[in-house]
Motif scaffolding. Structure first.
Motif, PDB file in Angstrom:
ATOM      1  N   ALA A 102       0.834  -1.204   0.000  1.00  0.00           N
ATOM      2  CA  ALA A 102       0.000   0.000   0.000  1.00  0.00           C
ATOM      3  C   ALA A 102       0.870   1.256   0.000  1.00  0.00           C
ATOM      4  O   ALA A 102       0.607   2.206  -0.746  1.00  0.00           O
ATOM      5  CB  ALA A 102      -0.933  -0.005   1.205  1.00  0.00           C
TER       6      ALA A 102
ATOM      7  N   ARG B  16      -0.887   4.537  -1.435  1.00  0.00           N
ATOM      8  CA  ARG B  16      -2.155   4.472  -0.699  1.00  0.00           C
ATOM      9  C   ARG B  16      -1.834   4.651   0.788  1.00  0.00           C
ATOM     10  O   ARG B  16      -1.808   3.712   1.566  1.00  0.00           O
ATOM     11  CB  ARG B  16      -2.867   3.151  -0.991  1.00  0.00           C
TER      12      ARG B  16
ATOM     13  N   GLU C 205      -4.393   3.766   3.782  1.00  0.00           N
ATOM     14  CA  GLU C 205      -4.467   2.320   3.961  1.00  0.00           C
ATOM     15  C   GLU C 205      -3.187   1.794   4.592  1.00  0.00           C
ATOM     16  O   GLU C 205      -3.230   0.936   5.495  1.00  0.00           O
ATOM     17  CB  GLU C 205      -4.718   1.636   2.624  1.00  0.00           C
TER      18      GLU C 205
ATOM     19  N   ASP D  63      -4.384  10.616  -2.901  1.00  0.00           N
ATOM     20  CA  ASP D  63      -4.004   9.257  -2.562  1.00  0.00           C
ATOM     21  C   ASP D  63      -3.720   8.456  -3.835  1.00  0.00           C
ATOM     22  O   ASP D  63      -4.347   8.672  -4.874  1.00  0.00           O
ATOM     23  CB  ASP D  63      -5.135   8.586  -1.771  1.00  0.00           C
ATOM     24  N   GLY D  64      -2.743   7.581  -3.744  1.00  0.00           N
ATOM     25  CA  GLY D  64      -2.417   6.723  -4.876  1.00  0.00           C
ATOM     26  C   GLY D  64      -1.356   7.296  -5.798  1.00  0.00           C
ATOM     27  O   GLY D  64      -1.091   6.731  -6.858  1.00  0.00           O
TER      28      GLY D  64
END
Length: 327
Positions: free
Chosen positions: A25, A30, A33, A311-312
Motif C-alpha cells: 500500500a 495508498r 491504507e 491518494d495513490g
C-alpha cells in the motif's frame, strides 16, 4: 529450520500477510491504507521499530505532523540499543515533523543528533544553509523555483511563483530532506527538494501583469526600478520553462538543440510580488511613461489554494529512484 504446521501461531506469523499488504500500500501511494495496516502491525508487535518508522513515514507524506513525530520518536526509542548510531532516517523525519510543529527545542536536539550544527536559542532556527531548488506541490504540477534555506528544512522563496501554486514570493516553506535531483544556480549545482507545506505566508501578493514592449531592455528597465511595496518583478515569459520529467528532476539526458535564437516576443507575462495594487499601478505607470512602445494590457491578483495531495500518487520519488528505499 522447517516450519512446523502444528505449532501454535506466533505474532510474527500473524504479521506476515499484514506486512506485505502494508508495504505494498505504501509503495503504491495508498497512504491512509498503509497507515491503518501499520497500526494493526503495531498492535501485534508494538516494539518493532521499523513499523513505527513506516507509520511515521506514511503520516509525513499525509502531512500529519503530530502522528509522524510520535512514531518516528517511537522508532528511535525502540531501536536496537546495541547499535552505535541511531536510525538517521527516523531522526530526519522526526526533525521535519518537529520543525513543522514549531517544536524548536526538540528540532534542535534532533538536528544535533544528526550531526548538524544549528544556532542555539529558543525560537525558530535562523541560519544560512545555502540555496536550493524547491518543487512546489510535488503531488501536482511540480513548479520549481529557488529558495534560500534558513534552516535544515525551512526555506524562503526567492522567485515569484505562479498564482495557481498557492504560494507567494517570500513564503517560508517546509521542505523534505531528500534531494530528488539537481539544478544550476549561478555557477553551482543545488539540490531539488520537495516542498511539504507553507509555514509562514509572505506579506507580498502575486500580481499577474501582461505588458507589451519592444525589447529585453524594456523589461530590464522595469526590473531595475525600485518602488516602495514592490519586492520583485519576474519576466515569466523568459523564466518559465515547461521541463520534461527528466529535466524537472535534473536527470542526465540530451535534447535536440535548435541553433536559431528565438525571436523577441513583445507580449510579455510578468509576475510582480507587491504589498498592494496601488504600488503595482504606480510602478507600471512610471515604467510605461518613460519608454516608447511600452503598454500595460492587464493587471490582476488571482488567489488560489495549494492543491492537496491525492491518494495513490507516489510523488516523493524521483524518476530514477529505483533503490527501493522508502525514505
Amino acid at each position: 529450520m522447517p516450519h512446523d504446521p502444528h505449532a501454535p501461531a506466533t505474532a510474527a506469523d500473524d504479521a506476515r500477510p499484514l506486512d506485505e499488504r502494508a508495504y505494498a500500500a505504501f509503495d503504491e501511494g495508498r497512504l491512509s491504507e498503509a497507515s491503518t495496516l501499520f497500526a494493526r502491525l503495531l498492535q501485534l508487535q508494538p516494539e518493532t521499530a521499523h513499523y513505527h518508522y513506516m507509520r511515521g513515514l506514511a503520516h509525513k507524506y499525509l502531512l500529519d505532523w503530530p502522528t509522524s513525530l510520535r512514531h518516528n520518536l517511537n522508532a528511535l526509542t525502540q531501536g536496537d540499543p546495541k547499535e552505535d548510531e541511531p536510525d538517521e532516517a527516523a531522526l530526519w523525519n522526526a526533525g521535519i515533523a518537529a520543525t513543522a510543529l514549531g517544536d524548536w527545542a526538540r528540532a534542535r536536539e534532533l538536528w544535533n543528533r544528526c550531526g548538524i550544527q544549528v544556532p542555539a536559542g529558543q525560537g525558530p532556527i535562523e541560519a544560512d544553509f545555502g540555496v536550493a531548488s524547491i518543487r512546489l506541490n510535488p503531488w501536482s504540477d511540480g513548479e520549481t523555483l529557488f529558495a534560500r534555506r534558513i534552516d535544515v528544512v525551512r526555506a524562503r522563496l526567492l522567485n515569484v511563483p505562479l498564482p495557481e501554486s498557492g504560494y507567494r514570493y517570500g513564503d517560508i516553506v517546509l521542505h523534505d530532506g531528500a534531494s530528488t535531483g539537481e539544478r544550476t544556480y549561478g555557477n553551482q549545482r543545488v539540490p531539488v527538494l520537495n516542498a511539504l507545506a507553507r509555514l509562514e505566508p509572505s506579506q507580498f501578493r502575486t500580481y499577474v501583469v501582461f505588458v507589451h514592449c519592444d525589447g529585453p531592455e524594456d523589461i530590464e528597465a522595469l526590473r531595475a526600478m525600485s518602488r516602495p511595496g514592490i519586492a520583485d518583478v519576474e519576466d515569466w515569459s523568459a523564466s518559465i520553462v515547461n521541463y520534461c520529467m527528466r529535466c524537472s528532476y535534473g536527470a542526465a539526458h540530451a535534447h535536440r538543440e535548435d541553433d536559431a535564437e528565438p525571436a523577441w516576443d513583445p507580449e510579455r507575462s510578468l509576475g510582480i510580488a507587491a504589498q498592494g495594487r496601488s504600488a503595482v499601478d504606480q510602478l507600471l505607470r512610471d515604467w510605461a511613461g518613460n519608454g516608447a512602445g511600452r503598454r500595460i494590457d492587464s493587471v490582476s491578483a488571482p488567489e488560489h489554494a495549494p492543491p492537496p495531495p491525492q491518494d495513490g500518487h507516489v510523488w516523493w520519488r524521483g524518476p530514477d529512484d529505483d533503490s527501493g528505499d522508502p525514505n
